[in-house]
Design a protein around this motif. Structure first.
Motif, PDB file in Angstrom:
ATOM      1  N   CYS A  12       0.828  -1.213   0.000  1.00  0.00           N
ATOM      2  CA  CYS A  12       0.000   0.000   0.000  1.00  0.00           C
ATOM      3  C   CYS A  12       0.862   1.263   0.000  1.00  0.00           C
ATOM      4  O   CYS A  12       0.600   2.200  -0.769  1.00  0.00           O
ATOM      5  CB  CYS A  12      -0.928   0.003   1.216  1.00  0.00           C
ATOM      6  SG  CYS A  12      -2.222  -1.255   1.157  1.00  0.00           S
ATOM      7  N   SER A  45       2.589   1.758  -3.288  1.00  0.00           N
ATOM      8  CA  SER A  45       1.621   2.143  -4.321  1.00  0.00           C
ATOM      9  C   SER A  45       1.284   3.624  -4.234  1.00  0.00           C
ATOM     10  O   SER A  45       1.257   4.333  -5.248  1.00  0.00           O
ATOM     11  CB  SER A  45       0.343   1.306  -4.196  1.00  0.00           C
ATOM     12  OG  SER A  45       0.612  -0.073  -4.394  1.00  0.00           O
ATOM     13  N   VAL A  46       1.041   4.118  -3.002  1.00  0.00           N
ATOM     14  CA  VAL A  46       0.676   5.538  -2.875  1.00  0.00           C
ATOM     15  C   VAL A  46       1.874   6.448  -3.134  1.00  0.00           C
ATOM     16  O   VAL A  46       1.716   7.572  -3.633  1.00  0.00           O
ATOM     17  CB  VAL A  46       0.039   5.838  -1.494  1.00  0.00           C
ATOM     18  CG1 VAL A  46      -1.241   5.036  -1.311  1.00  0.00           C
ATOM     19  CG2 VAL A  46       1.013   5.581  -0.354  1.00  0.00           C
ATOM     20  N   VAL A  49      -0.610   5.333   5.566  1.00  0.00           N
ATOM     21  CA  VAL A  49      -0.790   5.327   4.109  1.00  0.00           C
ATOM     22  C   VAL A  49      -1.234   6.713   3.637  1.00  0.00           C
ATOM     23  O   VAL A  49      -0.751   7.231   2.620  1.00  0.00           O
ATOM     24  CB  VAL A  49      -1.809   4.252   3.692  1.00  0.00           C
ATOM     25  CG1 VAL A  49      -2.184   4.403   2.213  1.00  0.00           C
ATOM     26  CG2 VAL A  49      -1.244   2.858   3.934  1.00  0.00           C
TER      27      VAL A  49
END
Length: 415
Positions: free
Chosen positions: A41, A44-45, A106
């Protein structure tokens, strides 16, 4: 009859120990899986923010969401100190700690806050261990062991350093004393967490620093000087975190606090002209090893990280400390015409030791990240930085053990 009772007692103890090892394996699997998912995660961000740099302007919105989440959960975050305290005296961590720190970290990375990932790893892993121990109604010592095992499993999955992950929870809780009874459970959890990351091909590759020179008189002097500087910089980083936290605490409204912090980060980013100091910033380690960072880069990372974490955004301080150390070492090498790679490694490990008060863990993370290169250099650096940094450290809940007969908790000065 006495011998029979002793045999029964020994048998019961052996069965109990085997049972704890099985529980530690389960905790390591769960924590490692969640830690791996967290890595996916965050990566990805970060890639998303690199693709769309304008997301930095939504950092105030991210801060508002984080504050709202914690208020809805009715939970006042105490960070990694909460996990350490749970091992000292309060064995249970609220189950909501894991999901809250996962999501909020995140969000922080998506919108460009400067923070690490290990704070989330330690809290997620600790909450997994606490949840399992509570569900199984284990006694207090076993609960604390599983909390440490959870920390090891999740840390190992994120960092790809199983040796470091197995030792760090043991060393960070009591500086000067380790609970060796928890070593095997932590080792099992760490190896399982690492295996999960390997299975999903998410283990970070080792760094390479080129040829390591012999440790002669001149290089020894250079190591000593850099280690002294690293100890002082680690103090500066810790002081900056505590001081900015105190300053932001003067803003009573948590929403306003997060928005002010976000505005400062946005302004700093615009002044710098790039987003090298936002997010995790792990790419800066490679640049430091190549000698391709500004001389003042370590100071900027201290500033960005201090503002981010003190204003309510979530993450960790360990990766930033590694980056700060690497950039300090690279600057040192550049100024004195020395190969940047070696000195970036030395600075990286020395600052990490200074901010965590964990010399053995510091050596291990240096060995695992750099394939056991420059071990003599690292030994000197860790020993000196540990002394120079004194009792300053990232975690107020750490206990400093002066001797076997006397242990005193050092309260960090946050004023």
């Amino acid at each position: 009859m006495t011998n029979m009772n002793e045999k029964k007692l020994n048998l019961k103890q052996n069965i109990d120990f085997i049972r704890i090892l099985i529980y530690a394996a389960i905790v390591g699997l769960v924590a490692g899986t969640i830690g791996t998912l967290f890595t996916v995660c965050v990566n990805s961000v970060i890639n998303l923010r690199i693709q769309y740099p304008w997301l930095i302007y939504l950092l105030p919105l991210g801060g508002v969401i984080i504050v709202l989440l914690y208020q809805l959960a009715k939970y006042k975050d105490a960070g990694t100190d909460l996990v350490i305290n749970s091992i000292h005296s309060e064995p249970h961590l609220p189950v909501r700690v894991g999901p809250l720190i996962f999501v909020s970290s995140v969000i922080t990375h998506l919108f460009g806050g400067s923070a690490g990932r290990e704070g989330a790893a330690l809290q997620i892993g600790g909450s997994v261990g606490s949840f399992v121990s509570k569900a199984l109604r284990l006694k207090e010592d076993d609960k604390k062991t599983l909390i440490m095992a959870g920390m090891s499993g999740c840390f190992s999955a994120l960092f790809g350093t199983p040796l470091t992950a197995a030792i760090f929870p043991l060393e960070v809780v009591h500086v000067g004393y380790m609970q060796y009874a928890a070593l095997l459970p932590c080792a099992i959890a760490s190896l399982i967490g690492h295996s999960v990351a390997i299975a999903l091909n998410l283990v970070e590759p080792m760094h390479h620093i080129g040829t390591v020179p012999n440790l002669d008189a001149m290089t020894a002097i250079a190591v000593i000087v850099l280690s002294l500087l690293a100890g002082l910089v680690s103090r500066l980083f810790v002081y900056s975190l505590h001081k900015t936290h105190h300053i932001f605490a003067m803003i009573e409204n948590a929403y306003v606090r997060a928005i002010v912090g976000a505005v400062i980060i946005i302004v700093l980013t615009l002044l710098v002209g790039n987003q090298d100091y936002n997010g995790v910033g792990a790419h800066m380690i490679e640049r430091a090893l190549e000698g391709n960072v500004p001389l003042y880069a370590f100071l900027l990372k201290i500033l960005f990280t201090s503002v981010t974490l003190s204003s309510g955004y979530k993450g960790g301080e360990i990766i930033p400390s590694l980056i700060i150390g690497a950039m300090l070492g690279s600057t040192f090498g550049t100024i004195f015409g020395l190969p940047a790679g070696l000195w970036a490694e030395v600075g990286m490990v020395a600052v990490f030791c200074g901010v965590t008060n964990c010399p053995i863990t510091s050596l291990l993370i240096g060995f695992e990240l750099f394939n056991f290169q420059a071990s003599s250099f690292l030994l000197i650096a860790v020993a000196i930085s540990y002394i120079v940094s004194g009792y300053s450290g990232l975690y107020k809940a750490q206990t400093i053990i002066f001797s076997k007969m006397n242990s005193t908790r050092i309260e960090r000065n946050t004023n």
